[in-house]
Scaffold this motif. Structure first.
Motif, PDB file in Angstrom:
ATOM      1  N   TRP A  31       0.880  -1.124  -0.053  1.00  0.00           N
ATOM      2  CA  TRP A  31       0.060   0.002   0.134  1.00  0.00           C
ATOM      3  C   TRP A  31       0.844   1.413  -0.066  1.00  0.00           C
ATOM      4  O   TRP A  31       1.836   1.530   0.693  1.00  0.00           O
ATOM      5  CB  TRP A  31      -0.948  -0.065   1.201  1.00  0.00           C
ATOM      6  CG  TRP A  31      -0.110  -0.511   2.257  1.00  0.00           C
ATOM      7  CD1 TRP A  31       0.486   0.242   3.106  1.00  0.00           C
ATOM      8  CD2 TRP A  31      -0.266  -1.811   2.982  1.00  0.00           C
ATOM      9  NE1 TRP A  31       0.949  -0.642   4.325  1.00  0.00           N
ATOM     10  CE2 TRP A  31       0.472  -1.982   4.103  1.00  0.00           C
ATOM     11  CE3 TRP A  31      -0.934  -3.121   2.470  1.00  0.00           C
ATOM     12  CZ2 TRP A  31       0.649  -2.893   4.887  1.00  0.00           C
ATOM     13  CZ3 TRP A  31      -0.713  -4.318   3.173  1.00  0.00           C
ATOM     14  CH2 TRP A  31      -0.017  -4.349   4.438  1.00  0.00           C
ATOM     15  N   ARG A  32       0.580   2.113  -0.822  1.00  0.00           N
ATOM     16  CA  ARG A  32       1.434   3.060  -1.112  1.00  0.00           C
ATOM     17  C   ARG A  32       1.136   4.302   0.210  1.00  0.00           C
ATOM     18  O   ARG A  32      -0.059   4.923   0.394  1.00  0.00           O
ATOM     19  CB  ARG A  32       0.879   4.171  -2.369  1.00  0.00           C
ATOM     20  CG  ARG A  32       1.140   3.107  -3.525  1.00  0.00           C
ATOM     21  CD  ARG A  32       0.443   4.028  -4.558  1.00  0.00           C
ATOM     22  NE  ARG A  32      -0.956   4.078  -4.411  1.00  0.00           N
ATOM     23  CZ  ARG A  32      -1.838   4.735  -5.429  1.00  0.00           C
ATOM     24  NH1 ARG A  32      -1.335   5.165  -6.359  1.00  0.00           N
ATOM     25  NH2 ARG A  32      -2.755   4.922  -5.179  1.00  0.00           N
ATOM     26  N   THR A  33       2.277   4.459   1.012  1.00  0.00           N
ATOM     27  CA  THR A  33       1.997   5.141   2.141  1.00  0.00           C
ATOM     28  C   THR A  33       3.029   6.315   2.253  1.00  0.00           C
ATOM     29  O   THR A  33       4.227   6.518   2.150  1.00  0.00           O
ATOM     30  CB  THR A  33       2.711   4.183   3.469  1.00  0.00           C
ATOM     31  OG1 THR A  33       1.781   2.822   3.384  1.00  0.00           O
ATOM     32  CG2 THR A  33       2.463   4.690   4.826  1.00  0.00           C
ATOM     33  N   LEU A  34       2.348   7.526   2.819  1.00  0.00           N
ATOM     34  CA  LEU A  34       3.228   8.799   2.983  1.00  0.00           C
ATOM     35  C   LEU A  34       3.496   8.913   4.575  1.00  0.00           C
ATOM     36  O   LEU A  34       2.604   8.615   5.180  1.00  0.00           O
ATOM     37  CB  LEU A  34       2.238   9.956   2.570  1.00  0.00           C
ATOM     38  CG  LEU A  34       2.354  10.406   1.160  1.00  0.00           C
ATOM     39  CD1 LEU A  34       1.305  11.344   0.881  1.00  0.00           C
ATOM     40  CD2 LEU A  34       3.664  10.705   0.645  1.00  0.00           C
ATOM     41  N   ARG A  35       4.850   8.957   4.840  1.00  0.00           N
ATOM     42  CA  ARG A  35       5.298   9.252   6.146  1.00  0.00           C
ATOM     43  C   ARG A  35       6.145  10.456   6.021  1.00  0.00           C
ATOM     44  O   ARG A  35       6.759  10.738   4.967  1.00  0.00           O
ATOM     45  CB  ARG A  35       6.108   7.946   6.501  1.00  0.00           C
ATOM     46  CG  ARG A  35       5.306   6.701   6.397  1.00  0.00           C
ATOM     47  CD  ARG A  35       5.991   5.527   7.336  1.00  0.00           C
ATOM     48  NE  ARG A  35       5.097   4.533   7.400  1.00  0.00           N
ATOM     49  CZ  ARG A  35       5.112   3.491   6.973  1.00  0.00           C
ATOM     50  NH1 ARG A  35       5.743   3.031   5.661  1.00  0.00           N
ATOM     51  NH2 ARG A  35       4.201   2.501   7.361  1.00  0.00           N
ATOM     52  N   PRO A  36       6.699  10.853   7.321  1.00  0.00           N
ATOM     53  CA  PRO A  36       7.521  11.965   7.415  1.00  0.00           C
ATOM     54  C   PRO A  36       8.956  11.412   7.274  1.00  0.00           C
ATOM     55  O   PRO A  36       9.329  10.398   7.605  1.00  0.00           O
ATOM     56  CB  PRO A  36       7.263  12.424   8.743  1.00  0.00           C
ATOM     57  CG  PRO A  36       6.205  11.727   9.371  1.00  0.00           C
ATOM     58  CD  PRO A  36       5.917  10.699   8.426  1.00  0.00           C
ATOM     59  N   MET A  37       9.639  12.319   6.251  1.00  0.00           N
ATOM     60  CA  MET A  37      11.109  12.176   6.040  1.00  0.00           C
ATOM     61  C   MET A  37      11.800  12.185   7.435  1.00  0.00           C
ATOM     62  O   MET A  37      11.392  13.001   8.186  1.00  0.00           O
ATOM     63  CB  MET A  37      11.663  13.163   4.954  1.00  0.00           C
ATOM     64  CG  MET A  37      13.140  12.722   4.824  1.00  0.00           C
ATOM     65  SD  MET A  37      14.024  13.823   3.619  1.00  0.00           S
ATOM     66  CE  MET A  37      12.983  13.336   2.200  1.00  0.00           C
ATOM     67  N   GLY A  38      12.765  11.300   7.577  1.00  0.00           N
ATOM     68  CA  GLY A  38      13.494  11.269   8.972  1.00  0.00           C
ATOM     69  C   GLY A  38      12.955  10.024   9.824  1.00  0.00           C
ATOM     70  O   GLY A  38      13.425   9.985  10.974  1.00  0.00           O
TER      71      GLY A  38
END
Length: 359
Positions: free
Chosen positions: A76-83
């Protein structure tokens, strides 16, 4: 005020970096984890095949908000914070007092059509983003970590007066014969000896955790990441890496950072053979004293509600939250269930790995 989505190459371009640095200066809530030096170093070591982007908010040509993100490919295509991972705080970077900026960032995040799941980590519960998400009733939010913060008084003597009797006794060893005679000393790393100081930190940290039959925080990849970051941070004046020597040999090390008016305690390590000397306590005390002398007004112990941190009488306890929001797709809902279960396992592992004491 306008939000735009930037590619990784746009994010790293020198003109945008200058705007990023200006925003760091103009944001009192900025942390080392939101600097482009930390984020770009993270990308070199952790990004892998994931896609990076950032939501940038401009007003009158000035950058007033930034939220770097990464997107996974599947299942599933997931957006998370970088870092994600080594970073203790991952809330958006915004100009002072601009909740409207965070609201626009959240709205733009919801509009990203190529994601099945939004999964935000280490968002402080007292920050506008968390209040906005909770007020909207979006997704699921749950506690991820507790961060303890100490308000620093104007003088070190005032600080000593805040401590309990036994801790104050240990801390005063910094001014006793062992230190005044030169047998014991704490040396702060410089650009000339940063690699050696990092070697000592990793070794001392490993010694501390090996006694508990646990690996500690610094995997080989994490060591490579922190070496690169520390070299950048020491040049910027952000690094607070101290090594405690006794009779010429290192017996402990503390890894801290400083930005704005806050000093951050990231990690530490010491040789358990010298635990009666209280190396961890002395390193923390020395770092706090340096912070007060530099005019800092906060000492942030960051993630981990551990007993040894409570001994320092921190006045503030902040909760870091994880926010999971699926889209209406079946993949998004499946991803949310999977990540909720994984977070339960992660919480159990973290509880086991967090140190119960630093002496």
């Amino acid at each position: 005020m306008q939000a735009s989505v930037l590619s990784w190459s746009e994010l790293c371009a020198p003109p945008f970096r200058d705007s990023w640095e200006s925003l760091i200066i103009n944001s009192p809530t900025a942390t080392p984890f939101q600097t482009h030096q930390w984020q770009e170093t993270w990308a070199r070591h952790y990004l892998g095949t994931r896609k990076a982007r950032a939501i940038a908010v401009h007003e009158g040509g000035e950058l007033v908000g930034l939220f770097p993100l990464v997107r996974t490919r599947g299942p599933w295509r997931t957006l998370r914070p970088m870092g994600i991972g080594p970073s203790d705080y991952l809330h958006p970077l915004v100009a002072d007092g601009r909740e409207d900026v965070e609201r626009l960032i959240w709205q733009t995040l919801l509009e990203q059509s190529d994601a099945d799941l939004i999964d935000l980590h280490q968002v402080r519960a007292d920050k506008p983003l968390h209040r906005i998400v909770e007020a909207n009733g979006d997704g699921v939010g749950f506690a991820q970590a507790t961060c303890l913060v100490l308000d620093l008084p104007a003088t070190y003597e005032d600080f000593l007066g805040m401590l309990g009797k036994s801790l104050r006794y240990d801390v005063r060893k910094l001014d006793k014969t062992l230190f005044t005679s030169g047998r014991a000393e704490i040396r702060l790393a410089t650009a000339n000896d940063i690699n050696l100081a990092m070697d000592i930190l990793f070794d001392q940290h490993k010694r501390r955790w090996r006694k508990r039959w646990q690996p500690g925080a610094f995997t080989p990849r994490a060591q490579r990441f922190h070496r690169e970051w520390a070299a950048l941070a020491v040049e910027k004046g952000w690094l607070r890496l101290g090594v405690l020597h006794l009779d010429g040999s290192p017996i402990g090390a503390i890894y801290g950072m400083s930005l704005g008016r806050t000093t951050y305690f990231y990690q530490a390590g010491f040789d358990p053979a010298y635990s009666s000397f209280s190396p961890g306590t002395l390193l923390v005390a020395h770092t706090i004293r340096e912070a007060i002398e530099e005019g800092k007004n906060r000492f942030d112990f960051m993630r981990g509600d551990e007993g040894y941190k409570r001994r320092w009488k921190p006045q503030h306890s902040y909760e870091n939250r994880r926010l999971i929001l699926p889209t209406d797709s079946g993949r998004g809902r499946l991803g949310a269930k999977w990540n909720l279960k994984a977070s339960e396992i992660e919480a159990k592992i973290r509880k086991r790995l967090e140190g119960r004491g630093l002496v």
